[in-house]
Design an enzyme around this catalytic site. Structure first.
Site, short mmCIF file in Angstrom:
data_model
loop_
_atom_site.label_atom_id
_atom_site.label_comp_id
_atom_site.label_asym_id
_atom_site.label_seq_id
_atom_site.Cartn_x
_atom_site.Cartn_y
_atom_site.Cartn_z
N ILE A 90 -1.38 14.24 -13.79
CA ILE A 90 -2.81 13.97 -13.70
C ILE A 90 -3.09 12.47 -13.63
O ILE A 90 -4.22 12.06 -13.32
CB ILE A 90 -3.52 14.62 -14.92
CG1 ILE A 90 -4.99 14.85 -14.64
CG2 ILE A 90 -3.34 13.80 -16.16
CD1 ILE A 90 -5.24 15.88 -13.60
N ARG A 91 -2.09 11.66 -13.86
CA ARG A 91 -2.30 10.22 -13.76
C ARG A 91 -2.55 9.79 -12.31
O ARG A 91 -3.03 8.68 -12.07
CB ARG A 91 -1.10 9.45 -14.35
CG ARG A 91 -0.98 9.60 -15.85
CD ARG A 91 -2.16 8.96 -16.60
NE ARG A 91 -2.24 7.53 -16.33
CZ ARG A 91 -3.18 6.98 -15.59
NH1 ARG A 91 -4.14 7.71 -15.03
NH2 ARG A 91 -3.19 5.69 -15.39
N HIS A 92 -2.22 10.66 -11.36
CA HIS A 92 -2.52 10.35 -9.95
C HIS A 92 -3.98 10.69 -9.73
O HIS A 92 -4.37 11.85 -9.73
CB HIS A 92 -1.59 11.13 -9.03
CG HIS A 92 -0.16 10.73 -9.20
ND1 HIS A 92 0.47 9.86 -8.36
CD2 HIS A 92 0.75 11.02 -10.17
CE1 HIS A 92 1.70 9.66 -8.77
NE2 HIS A 92 1.90 10.36 -9.87
N ASP A 187 -5.10 14.72 -0.24
CA ASP A 187 -4.82 14.46 1.18
C ASP A 187 -3.34 14.14 1.35
O ASP A 187 -2.63 13.79 0.40
CB ASP A 187 -5.73 13.35 1.73
CG ASP A 187 -5.41 11.99 1.16
OD1 ASP A 187 -4.31 11.46 1.45
OD2 ASP A 187 -6.25 11.46 0.42
N LEU A 188 -2.87 14.26 2.57
CA LEU A 188 -1.43 14.17 2.84
C LEU A 188 -0.88 12.79 2.49
O LEU A 188 0.23 12.68 1.95
CB LEU A 188 -1.17 14.52 4.31
CG LEU A 188 0.28 14.55 4.77
CD1 LEU A 188 1.11 15.52 3.93
CD2 LEU A 188 0.36 14.94 6.24
N HIS A 189 -1.61 11.73 2.78
CA HIS A 189 -1.12 10.39 2.45
C HIS A 189 -0.90 10.25 0.95
O HIS A 189 0.16 9.78 0.51
CB HIS A 189 -2.11 9.32 2.93
CG HIS A 189 -1.86 7.99 2.30
ND1 HIS A 189 -0.68 7.30 2.46
CD2 HIS A 189 -2.63 7.24 1.45
CE1 HIS A 189 -0.74 6.17 1.76
NE2 HIS A 189 -1.89 6.12 1.15
N ARG A 198 7.44 10.64 -7.55
CA ARG A 198 7.90 11.70 -8.45
C ARG A 198 9.19 12.38 -7.98
O ARG A 198 9.77 13.16 -8.74
CB ARG A 198 6.78 12.73 -8.65
CG ARG A 198 5.51 12.15 -9.26
CD ARG A 198 5.78 11.46 -10.60
NE ARG A 198 4.55 10.92 -11.20
CZ ARG A 198 4.50 10.29 -12.37
NH1 ARG A 198 5.59 10.11 -13.08
NH2 ARG A 198 3.36 9.83 -12.84
#
Lengths: 302, 302, 302, 302
Positions: A90-92, A187-189, A198
């Site tokens: 969740i940090r992302h 999104d993909l990026h 990760r």
């Protein structure tokens, strides 16, 4: 019709197991390799149409960090993951999230368990990571204690619920190993950025397992050209620092002068960065040496 | 020199206790009320200088949801908070975070504990919240069991560490009540959005305690004009839906026709939204009635 | 199969004209009304399934600002818009963007033009907006001069290109009226936030035209239940401040005491906020009066 | 007291000129090199205190892309920049912005002008960039025409204002060279990301001038250790792709077998990636060759 429509249909809701009771599954996808090309063409104009086929364009974009076209595809997953792992996930921040709520519902009755041969020692060289597997005999004891503790934790939770304690309070002592579930859309990026971090060797094994599964089972079949470019230019690339660049230039100069083809440790030390020279231990020098060995510039010593 | 420099100096590193062992403390602040004004003036130009003093301008911006000038101030806190509470906190994505790492370091040896009179029942009307306090006798038992469980959890953790298990793996069964610490940096607009959501009556008591402390002990003294405007226009405001607006217009029309000043429940039902009329239970109607009673438009019945 | 699949197929690549030469068109969509429900159910659990049908749940989420489930749908548009308008559009940061590049390609040969009856005067009451239409005779002159200027601007641009000036430099004096094109991808929650701000009466007419077109031609048919809830609870709602809430309570008390049903301007002034009383002009008081008239609480005076 | 307090005081509101009439100036700063260290220590724990001094820790964080501690410092600038350049700037989404509003105020009466020796030709090899300077005689004509056009543009704008056209509409044909001003606030990590992209040789000269000024005049003195690490590990680093890594390994192997120290073009072609071999022109091969020449691995040919 997106080129990956059949693949998406085949993947949707297929659960790819991770850990003992976790999974990742594709819920939905917007776009395909072609969507990246489509978005790039509006930026880079008609000219690109003539000189590049799609694969070449995708590879060019990835190689030169033209990231915005990769934001034009979107993936939605449903994941089941221990809360401990989710704390890292969740940090992302650049993602949309709906997580299972233990305020509204009873906590999921499942915890991540560790088999006797699944315990890892603290890494010696790496303050944050794991090292060798732990002795299985000790592991057997640890696994038994883990099971007893998790059973006690669940019992405590259920006793609180039975005593009419509010769910939001009863959950307060659940172990971090408790599974949670979440829709996660990205999104993909930004997904590739997540995967690059990760799937890395420094990431914890548990989240690496999730990242590898997402990458290899879902992203790769849905976006084969993007995935190939990602592996070639990001995941398996190698960054040299200014110090390393200059060191290599000095090293090749030294070898050329000496008429030798391959450097030794002495050559390496002779051309090392001046700021490293006085240090007995220097992590940056060790990292540099490893890279040069990988490139074949220094002989691998026994 | 910012107008809040002395206040900031007095607050910095002062620990405001929250829960039994948590705290929030100001680490640093960029800007003051004047910074909001400064940023607004670049957008809204010279003209605003003449017609508005600072307080009026700040209130105008807040009232009309001109949010960007409030992003021009920034606050950095150090917080100590149970992981369960942190799980909710971290869902606010527009912030910078550095959390204590239990991969690098041993987990903090402190857990949130509940006093015998601190246990809450499940809310009857609200699926996500708490209701009345639990009987103290039961609470005493729950607190005792909580203490025993948390001691067992710590013992298990330390036994794993003693057995050389990697920290990143040993932590997997820590209870969610375990305290963590984090630097948390956020702009003033997004902080106020966080506070509006987390000081709300629907938020869990634990995170409300943190939010109220941040708001009242730190934001209010540092940004007195902004805080005042936030309370008046956001925190203590009331939103009416289209259905409620139209209902009120019908209600005032009905009363005017009847020459009466205050509406009864029958009046309310007579002008209710047509889509509610057939429903025996209707949460939206109940919410509407509560708002109208608060505004004095319907008599409060016994 | 999403419930809006046929609608999406019918809409995709259909150009909805905006202004004289702009458009918006749907490129792709992920999700439908059902996706919002799906995401909410993972958060709010099984319980919600029993008590709510989908429409009721969507309305509940919107009314209570539970925004994350609306982030689970995603829309991708291709838009053609004058750069002046795009400058406002791009200030919304939570979106993915690929814009036509005038570094790679020649600038689009189209500019926004204004018909003789399309010129607007500066608003008297509103420092940022437009007021009444300008006299058509003056408008005719302005439109003629606009046309001559835009032709001169294009000629200058093309002369630079012909003189081998780099595209990235040749573009530097293009008028802001020059059209650009962009892929714009955004989640449904953030799109609705954009629409709420840009369909508002305070937004500039040009971007309002784009926002209304997106809302009514694309979002409404694709997400009929979400759109309905958005209109009812956000777009056509009304927010009362703390001061206004308290004023209404005083007003209804005053009327009840007097046995009257409808308030006059004198009643309004008698119960106004104490901080307004000394001000001859007070914008906040004017805003409040307008709201109360709209609710039928004050008589509309001639 | 931050270690950069005196530097910040000396820099604050000092205008660093950019282009003919632009500037960047520091408005405020939160944090210093030490703030990065402080944040890292909460993540990486007590252990790091013993083994690393601050400079070493900052360099370690930068080298290993541990980016979050760099988000703990914040910089606020006031910038004056042509709208054309601002259009690129604003694409960086992770920043707070308040821009001068030409709806509220008259447009700034200044445009970016080009001296006769300042015109650039289109790059031959690079579809997006500039090449050699243009002949000065042609440049003199272009500069004269630029001046005439900009004067005409301002005259048109002012005639519209004089005719009572709303400012928001009158501005529609302003040239992109018109200066705007904005407060721009961003955390240090995202600022460095902006600088890495915008100081790059592929960025347009105008925004490179701004980026270099921000980097060298403001970031470097305020954050000397961070800046040094950024230059060494990001700005002047070099990334090798998987294909390039493997090519270098084959090349060193080939040279070792042949007992030669330095590779020729023939060696390079002999070990090139198999997918390049059939291509007469291959941009990726050219990029690879340039890197290898820079590292001294291939002889620089005349």
């Amino acid at each position: 019709m997106p080129t990956n429509a059949a693949t998406a249909d085949a993947l949707r809701w297929k659960k790819f197991p991770v850990l003992d009771d976790g999974f990742v599954t594709l819920v939905d996808v917007m776009g395909d390799d072609q969507s990246v090309v489509q978005a790039a063409r509006v930026s880079y104009g008609e000219g690109t149409r003539k000189v590049s086929d799609d694969r070449t364009l995708i590879r060019y974009l990835m190689r030169h960090r033209h990231t915005t076209p990769f934001e034009m595809a979107e993936i939605k997953l449903l994941v089941r993951v221990p809360m401990d792992c989710w704390r890292q996930w969740i940090r992302h921040r650049t993602a949309n999230v709906n997580e299972y709520s233990t305020r509204y519902s009873l906590a999921i009755d499942a915890t991540q368990t560790t088999p006797p041969d699944g315990w890892r020692t603290q890494a010696a060289s790496n303050r944050q990571g794991s090292g060798a597997p732990l002795d299985q005999e000790i592991g057997a004891r640890l696994s038994r204690e883990e099971g007893e503790f998790q059973a006690a934790a669940r019992k405590l939770y259920e006793a609180r619920i039975a005593a009419a304690v509010a769910r939001e309070q009863a959950r307060k002592d659940l172990p971090l190993s408790t599974y949670t579930e979440a829709y996660w859309k990205i999104d993909l990026h930004n997904l590739l950025h997540f995967l690059a971090l990760r799937m890395d060797a420094h990431a914890q094994q548990e989240i690496r397992d999730y990242a590898s599964t997402i990458g290899e089972k879902i992203v790769q079949p849905l976006f084969p050209l993007v995935w190939e470019a990602f592996v070639d230019y990001s995941l398996e690339g190698l960054c040299l620092t200014r110090l390393e660049r200059e060191l290599i230039a000095r090293l090749t100069q030294r070898l050329a002068s000496a008429g030798r083809a391959r450097a030794t440790e002495d050559d390496f030390l002779a051309v090392q960065d001046p700021t490293w020279a006085d240090l007995t231990r220097c992590r940056e020098r060790d990292e540099c040496r490893d890279k040069l060995i990988g490139l074949g510039l220094i002989e691998r010593t026994a």
